[in-house]
Design an enzyme around this catalytic site. Sequence first.
Site, PDB file in Angstrom:
ATOM      1  N   GLY A 209       2.161   1.769  10.861  1.00  0.00           N
ATOM      2  CA  GLY A 209       3.099   2.892  10.767  1.00  0.00           C
ATOM      3  C   GLY A 209       3.758   3.247  12.090  1.00  0.00           C
ATOM      4  O   GLY A 209       4.370   4.299  12.226  1.00  0.00           O
TER       5      GLY A 209
ATOM      6  N   SER B 169       3.197  -2.781  10.310  1.00  0.00           N
ATOM      7  CA  SER B 169       4.649  -2.812  10.510  1.00  0.00           C
ATOM      8  C   SER B 169       5.292  -4.158  10.144  1.00  0.00           C
ATOM      9  O   SER B 169       6.175  -4.655  10.845  1.00  0.00           O
ATOM     10  CB  SER B 169       5.014  -2.402  11.935  1.00  0.00           C
ATOM     11  OG  SER B 169       4.553  -1.095  12.205  1.00  0.00           O
TER      12      SER B 169
ATOM     13  N   ASN C 142       0.874  -1.176   0.000  1.00  0.00           N
ATOM     14  CA  ASN C 142       0.000   0.000   0.000  1.00  0.00           C
ATOM     15  C   ASN C 142       0.914   1.229   0.000  1.00  0.00           C
ATOM     16  O   ASN C 142       1.502   1.561   1.021  1.00  0.00           O
ATOM     17  CB  ASN C 142      -0.889  -0.040   1.258  1.00  0.00           C
ATOM     18  CG  ASN C 142      -1.717   1.217   1.412  1.00  0.00           C
ATOM     19  OD1 ASN C 142      -1.772   2.061   0.522  1.00  0.00           O
ATOM     20  ND2 ASN C 142      -2.371   1.354   2.561  1.00  0.00           N
TER      21      ASN C 142
ATOM     22  N   LYS D 140       0.181   4.316  -0.378  1.00  0.00           N
ATOM     23  CA  LYS D 140      -0.453   5.516   0.205  1.00  0.00           C
ATOM     24  C   LYS D 140      -0.207   6.757  -0.666  1.00  0.00           C
ATOM     25  O   LYS D 140      -0.031   6.639  -1.872  1.00  0.00           O
ATOM     26  CB  LYS D 140       0.028   5.714   1.641  1.00  0.00           C
ATOM     27  CG  LYS D 140      -0.123   4.438   2.474  1.00  0.00           C
ATOM     28  CD  LYS D 140      -0.040   4.665   3.939  1.00  0.00           C
ATOM     29  CE  LYS D 140      -0.092   3.330   4.653  1.00  0.00           C
ATOM     30  NZ  LYS D 140      -0.143   3.433   6.087  1.00  0.00           N
TER      31      LYS D 140
ATOM     32  N   GLU E  77      -5.634  -5.533  10.253  1.00  0.00           N
ATOM     33  CA  GLU E  77      -4.637  -4.492  10.500  1.00  0.00           C
ATOM     34  C   GLU E  77      -4.943  -3.804  11.828  1.00  0.00           C
ATOM     35  O   GLU E  77      -5.750  -2.863  11.876  1.00  0.00           O
ATOM     36  CB  GLU E  77      -4.676  -3.450   9.379  1.00  0.00           C
ATOM     37  CG  GLU E  77      -4.355  -4.000   8.010  1.00  0.00           C
ATOM     38  CD  GLU E  77      -3.722  -2.928   7.127  1.00  0.00           C
ATOM     39  OE1 GLU E  77      -2.597  -3.141   6.689  1.00  0.00           O
ATOM     40  OE2 GLU E  77      -4.354  -1.881   6.911  1.00  0.00           O
TER      41      GLU E  77
ATOM     42  N   HIS F 123      -9.682   0.807   4.786  1.00  0.00           N
ATOM     43  CA  HIS F 123      -8.392   0.987   5.476  1.00  0.00           C
ATOM     44  C   HIS F 123      -8.620   1.892   6.684  1.00  0.00           C
ATOM     45  O   HIS F 123      -9.418   2.829   6.634  1.00  0.00           O
ATOM     46  CB  HIS F 123      -7.370   1.612   4.514  1.00  0.00           C
ATOM     47  CG  HIS F 123      -5.983   1.586   5.090  1.00  0.00           C
ATOM     48  ND1 HIS F 123      -5.551   2.523   6.003  1.00  0.00           N
ATOM     49  CD2 HIS F 123      -4.941   0.737   4.905  1.00  0.00           C
ATOM     50  CE1 HIS F 123      -4.299   2.242   6.348  1.00  0.00           C
ATOM     51  NE2 HIS F 123      -3.910   1.156   5.693  1.00  0.00           N
TER      52      HIS F 123
ATOM     53  N   GLU G 148      -7.028   4.270   7.872  1.00  0.00           N
ATOM     54  CA  GLU G 148      -6.825   5.712   7.623  1.00  0.00           C
ATOM     55  C   GLU G 148      -8.063   6.317   6.968  1.00  0.00           C
ATOM     56  O   GLU G 148      -8.428   7.453   7.240  1.00  0.00           O
ATOM     57  CB  GLU G 148      -5.559   5.920   6.778  1.00  0.00           C
ATOM     58  CG  GLU G 148      -4.317   5.744   7.637  1.00  0.00           C
ATOM     59  CD  GLU G 148      -3.078   5.294   6.886  1.00  0.00           C
ATOM     60  OE1 GLU G 148      -3.034   5.398   5.646  1.00  0.00           O
ATOM     61  OE2 GLU G 148      -2.141   4.816   7.564  1.00  0.00           O
TER      62      GLU G 148
HETATM   63  C1  PEP Z   1      -0.923  -0.080   6.114  1.00  0.00           C
HETATM   64  O1  PEP Z   1      -1.058   1.125   6.092  1.00  0.00           O
HETATM   65  O2  PEP Z   1      -1.758  -0.801   5.530  1.00  0.00           O
HETATM   66  C2  PEP Z   1       0.225  -0.638   6.835  1.00  0.00           C
HETATM   67  C3  PEP Z   1       0.176  -1.885   7.169  1.00  0.00           C
HETATM   68  O3  PEP Z   1       1.261   0.211   7.089  1.00  0.00           O
HETATM   69  P1  PEP Z   1       2.680  -0.158   7.768  1.00  0.00           P
HETATM   70  O4  PEP Z   1       3.182  -1.415   7.147  1.00  0.00           O
HETATM   71  O5  PEP Z   1       3.551   1.018   7.480  1.00  0.00           O
HETATM   72  O6  PEP Z   1       2.416  -0.337   9.238  1.00  0.00           O
END
Ligand code: PEP
Length: 266
Positions: free
Chosen positions: A182, A221, A10, A12, A176, A100, A102
């Site tokens: 993040g 992460s 992803n 972003k 997630e 997601h 976000e």
């Molecule tokens: C995401 O935004 O879907 C995500 C998993 O981000 P990160 O790997 O940076 O934690």
Amino acid sequence: MSRRLLVAGNWKQNGTVASARALTAEIIAGLTKSGDGAEYLICPAFLHMAAVSQAVQSSPGVPLQVGSQDCGVHPDGAFTGDVGAGMLVDAGCSYAIVGHSERRQLFGDTDALVAQKFGVAQEAGLVPILCVGETLEERESGKLEQVIHRQLDAVLSTVWSLENATSTSLPVIAYEPVWAIGTGKTASPEEAQEVHHLIRSRLADNAGQISDQVRIVYGGSVKPDNAAELFAQSDIDGGLIGGASLKAPDFLSIGKAADQLMRNGL
Ligand code: PEP
């Protein structure tokens, strides 16, 4: 049962057309054409999609697909600023992330809107990737199960009819945990497995056996040094990767962990 692991990036809101093209080229160069490894997916910003799709389409045989980070709910028309599912298909997308965290937290995507996006994406021929996950506060106050069920049920009760699904059209779920996105904090493989199992059980309650074929990927992460252990869990079928997907060597190294597991028969 064997589910093909999915390694999805992803990207972003990052980069330029030129950097998206360069990152795609670097990923393509690092992938092998053999069909016995994981499936790879990259989800660039809408504006970069055409360039990325073009690069992917000119490398046939590479196990790489293009997806979107969101999906509008309207067909063509007077919806200023929106991007519809048909446009995504036209731009070369085959997957669409919906829900997601976000989008849920920063843009007000409700469970009902996420379900609508899921349905519209699926109808257009895209494979929806439904993101679910709890905040730290929800986890610490014992609401984990309730939150995951609520987010799943919004889709299961309206647009997802598992009974009619075939194994090729099955959506993907991404677990997630919001506190792991993040932040550098990762759910332990055991913590993640527990929630993936919870998700699969909920799917099974609604649709029985076919839930065994649904891929449930982990996001939060994921890095080259924790991917193998996470992906080795019985209900974890790959990853949705944010930060680490912006560096081709890291993304490819995460992918190698998935390839290896697949070649070893998991
Ligand atoms: C995401 O935004 O879907 C995500 C998993 O981000 P990160 O790997 O940076 O934690």
